[in-house]
Design a protein around this motif. Structure first.
Motif, PDB file in Angstrom:
ATOM      1  N   ARG A   1       1.044  -0.859  -0.233  1.00  0.00           N
ATOM      2  CA  ARG A   1      -0.094   0.209   0.504  1.00  0.00           C
ATOM      3  C   ARG A   1       0.725   1.465  -0.314  1.00  0.00           C
ATOM      4  O   ARG A   1       0.727   2.493  -0.501  1.00  0.00           O
ATOM      5  CB  ARG A   1      -1.144   0.256   1.124  1.00  0.00           C
ATOM      6  CG  ARG A   1      -2.036  -1.331   1.651  1.00  0.00           C
ATOM      7  CD  ARG A   1      -3.239  -0.659   1.817  1.00  0.00           C
ATOM      8  NE  ARG A   1      -2.693  -0.397   3.231  1.00  0.00           N
ATOM      9  CZ  ARG A   1      -2.672  -1.735   4.553  1.00  0.00           C
ATOM     10  NH1 ARG A   1      -2.510  -2.742   4.150  1.00  0.00           N
ATOM     11  NH2 ARG A   1      -2.169  -1.427   5.652  1.00  0.00           N
ATOM     12  N   ARG A   2       1.903   1.264   0.856  1.00  0.00           N
ATOM     13  CA  ARG A   2       2.961   2.469   0.909  1.00  0.00           C
ATOM     14  C   ARG A   2       3.164   2.751  -0.172  1.00  0.00           C
ATOM     15  O   ARG A   2       3.329   3.964  -1.290  1.00  0.00           O
ATOM     16  CB  ARG A   2       4.416   2.149   1.662  1.00  0.00           C
ATOM     17  CG  ARG A   2       4.962   2.518   1.733  1.00  0.00           C
ATOM     18  CD  ARG A   2       6.646   2.415   2.540  1.00  0.00           C
ATOM     19  NE  ARG A   2       6.672   0.962   1.544  1.00  0.00           N
ATOM     20  CZ  ARG A   2       8.176   0.552   1.957  1.00  0.00           C
ATOM     21  NH1 ARG A   2       8.713   0.960   3.069  1.00  0.00           N
ATOM     22  NH2 ARG A   2       8.804  -0.615   1.281  1.00  0.00           N
ATOM     23  N   ASP A   3       3.709   1.277  -0.921  1.00  0.00           N
ATOM     24  CA  ASP A   3       4.638   1.527  -2.591  1.00  0.00           C
ATOM     25  C   ASP A   3       3.492   2.375  -3.236  1.00  0.00           C
ATOM     26  O   ASP A   3       4.179   3.015  -4.667  1.00  0.00           O
ATOM     27  CB  ASP A   3       5.148   0.234  -2.885  1.00  0.00           C
ATOM     28  CG  ASP A   3       5.986  -0.250  -2.126  1.00  0.00           C
ATOM     29  OD1 ASP A   3       6.513   0.948  -1.451  1.00  0.00           O
ATOM     30  OD2 ASP A   3       6.561  -1.262  -2.602  1.00  0.00           O
ATOM     31  N   ALA A   4       2.016   1.404  -3.245  1.00  0.00           N
ATOM     32  CA  ALA A   4       1.341   1.961  -4.200  1.00  0.00           C
ATOM     33  C   ALA A   4       1.156   3.964  -4.543  1.00  0.00           C
ATOM     34  O   ALA A   4       1.140   5.031  -5.290  1.00  0.00           O
ATOM     35  CB  ALA A   4       0.305   1.592  -4.706  1.00  0.00           C
ATOM     36  N   ALA A   5       0.546   3.633  -2.976  1.00  0.00           N
ATOM     37  CA  ALA A   5       0.936   4.962  -2.563  1.00  0.00           C
ATOM     38  C   ALA A   5       1.597   6.542  -3.267  1.00  0.00           C
ATOM     39  O   ALA A   5       1.763   7.406  -3.259  1.00  0.00           O
ATOM     40  CB  ALA A   5       0.823   5.324  -0.635  1.00  0.00           C
ATOM     41  N   LEU A   6       3.332   5.774  -3.472  1.00  0.00           N
ATOM     42  CA  LEU A   6       4.262   6.442  -3.126  1.00  0.00           C
ATOM     43  C   LEU A   6       4.052   6.375  -4.659  1.00  0.00           C
ATOM     44  O   LEU A   6       4.970   7.382  -5.092  1.00  0.00           O
ATOM     45  CB  LEU A   6       5.691   5.700  -2.588  1.00  0.00           C
ATOM     46  CG  LEU A   6       5.762   5.622  -1.480  1.00  0.00           C
ATOM     47  CD1 LEU A   6       7.055   5.541  -0.854  1.00  0.00           C
ATOM     48  CD2 LEU A   6       5.725   7.951  -0.270  1.00  0.00           C
ATOM     49  N   ALA A   7       4.130   5.589  -5.432  1.00  0.00           N
ATOM     50  CA  ALA A   7       4.142   5.841  -6.686  1.00  0.00           C
ATOM     51  C   ALA A   7       2.670   6.313  -8.007  1.00  0.00           C
ATOM     52  O   ALA A   7       3.645   7.675  -8.161  1.00  0.00           O
ATOM     53  CB  ALA A   7       3.636   4.685  -7.577  1.00  0.00           C
ATOM     54  N   GLU A   8       1.940   6.541  -6.543  1.00  0.00           N
ATOM     55  CA  GLU A   8       0.488   7.316  -7.003  1.00  0.00           C
ATOM     56  C   GLU A   8       1.550   9.110  -7.254  1.00  0.00           C
ATOM     57  O   GLU A   8       1.720   9.954  -7.584  1.00  0.00           O
ATOM     58  CB  GLU A   8       0.043   7.579  -6.283  1.00  0.00           C
ATOM     59  CG  GLU A   8      -1.732   7.873  -6.699  1.00  0.00           C
ATOM     60  CD  GLU A   8      -2.191   7.659  -8.057  1.00  0.00           C
ATOM     61  OE1 GLU A   8      -2.350   9.414  -8.985  1.00  0.00           O
ATOM     62  OE2 GLU A   8      -1.883   6.971  -8.772  1.00  0.00           O
ATOM     63  N   ILE A   9       2.184   9.127  -5.962  1.00  0.00           N
ATOM     64  CA  ILE A   9       2.847  10.710  -5.042  1.00  0.00           C
ATOM     65  C   ILE A   9       3.798  11.099  -6.533  1.00  0.00           C
ATOM     66  O   ILE A   9       3.788  12.003  -7.103  1.00  0.00           O
ATOM     67  CB  ILE A   9       2.733  10.260  -4.014  1.00  0.00           C
ATOM     68  CG1 ILE A   9       1.388  10.985  -2.760  1.00  0.00           C
ATOM     69  CG2 ILE A   9       4.010  11.991  -3.830  1.00  0.00           C
ATOM     70  CD1 ILE A   9       2.356  10.472  -1.870  1.00  0.00           C
ATOM     71  N   GLY A  10       4.705   9.718  -6.670  1.00  0.00           N
ATOM     72  CA  GLY A  10       5.996  10.384  -7.300  1.00  0.00           C
ATOM     73  C   GLY A  10       5.364  10.657  -9.072  1.00  0.00           C
ATOM     74  O   GLY A  10       5.974  11.734  -9.868  1.00  0.00           O
ATOM     75  N   LYS A  11       3.856  10.000  -9.070  1.00  0.00           N
ATOM     76  CA  LYS A  11       3.457  10.391 -10.806  1.00  0.00           C
ATOM     77  C   LYS A  11       3.106  12.554 -11.084  1.00  0.00           C
ATOM     78  O   LYS A  11       3.434  12.592 -11.771  1.00  0.00           O
ATOM     79  CB  LYS A  11       2.118   9.809 -10.868  1.00  0.00           C
ATOM     80  CG  LYS A  11       2.221   9.247 -12.479  1.00  0.00           C
ATOM     81  CD  LYS A  11       1.379   7.406 -12.307  1.00  0.00           C
ATOM     82  CE  LYS A  11       0.220   7.982 -12.717  1.00  0.00           C
ATOM     83  NZ  LYS A  11      -1.268   7.025 -12.231  1.00  0.00           N
ATOM     84  N   GLU A  12       2.484  12.609  -9.228  1.00  0.00           N
ATOM     85  CA  GLU A  12       1.363  13.856  -9.562  1.00  0.00           C
ATOM     86  C   GLU A  12       3.404  14.440  -9.984  1.00  0.00           C
ATOM     87  O   GLU A  12       2.751  15.906  -9.993  1.00  0.00           O
ATOM     88  CB  GLU A  12       0.906  13.693  -8.041  1.00  0.00           C
ATOM     89  CG  GLU A  12      -0.671  13.166  -8.385  1.00  0.00           C
ATOM     90  CD  GLU A  12      -1.752  12.733  -7.424  1.00  0.00           C
ATOM     91  OE1 GLU A  12      -1.289  13.909  -6.622  1.00  0.00           O
ATOM     92  OE2 GLU A  12      -2.800  12.234  -6.777  1.00  0.00           O
TER      93      GLU A  12
END
Ligand SMILES: [Zn+2]
Length: 246
Positions: free
Chosen positions: A152-163
């Motif tokens: 879940r952390r990695d998915a959230a970080l990936a999403e933040i990274g994209k934004e």
């Protein structure tokens, strides 16, 4: 400092994108999963240590049991050997017979005592093995739960990274429309105050929310359009727009 009004207005877009990037950085640092994973890692380490201690104890008891069983065998073999001698009829003297019988009886008592010891160790070992199984199961379950939190952390970080990548790219585009000296001033102020430029809106600096004095407003009204203004309160670059109230 002088800069075209259009370039000054672009500072507001830059400030907006910087605030988006700040929010994303804050989200990245304060993801709820981070605290969850920390706590789970602490619990995991604790359980792993407890499991190792329990495994050591169970191993010690297994060795203790083997030794106790060997003791039983030694005594049993001696008793059997004595019994064979007795049964063979080769011992005939009443004194020797009595001594042999008494030794056999003593060995049987000893064997009984040693078998009690084995049983007692087996019970302790059973409890120790159950403890090992329980701790290992809890430890492994926690590892699974933690892996899910890490996902879940990695998915959230990936999403933040994209934004963030999107905001960074738009920021680069905006920055090319701002003259170097104005951009440098903005960056310097951003480093000092967090936000480098603010809009003058309805007679207020939107950076510090302070209403400008009549004198300041009068000074701004007469200032050339390309003059770079600063808020007297917060020192940020003050950008004029049609909503400035001047
Ligand atoms: Zn201000």
């Amino acid at each position: 400092m002088k800069a075209a009004p259009a370039a000054q207005k672009r500072l507001l877009d830059l400030a907006e994108l910087d605030s988006v990037l700040d929010r994303l950085a804050h989200r990245r640092r304060t993801l709820p999963e981070l605290a969850v994973i920390d706590e789970q890692s602490r619990q995991y380490a604790q359980l792993a240590t407890q499991a190792i201690a329990a495994e050591t104890e169970a191993g010690d008891l297994a060795r203790e049991q083997t030794k106790a069983e060997n003791d039983v065998d030694t005594v049993r073999i001696r008793a059997e050997r004595d019994q064979k001698r007795l049964d063979s009829g080769m011992v005939t003297s009443p004194k020797d017979l009595s001594s042999l019988q008494s030794e056999i009886a003593s060995l049987h008592r000893r064997q009984g005592d040693l078998e009690e010891v084995v049983l007692e160790i087996m019970e302790r070992r059973e409890a120790a093995d159950a403890k090992v199984n329980d701790l290992v199961a809890k430890r492994d379950e926690l590892a699974t739960t933690r892996a899910a939190a890490e996902d879940r952390r990695d998915a959230a970080l990936a999403e933040i990274g994209k934004e963030a990548a999107d905001a960074e790219s738009r920021r680069s585009d905006v920055a090319t429309e701002i003259p170097a000296d104005l951009l440098a001033l903005y960056e310097k102020l951003r480093g000092q105050y967090g936000v480098g430029a603010a809009m003058l809106h309805g007679g207020r600096c939107m950076g510090c929310k302070v209403s400008l004095s009549i004198a300041d407003m009068n000074r701004i009204k007469t200032a050339p359009h390309d003059e770079v203004l600063r808020c007297e309160e917060c020192r940020r670059i003050l950008v004029r727009t049609p909503e400035s109230g001047i």
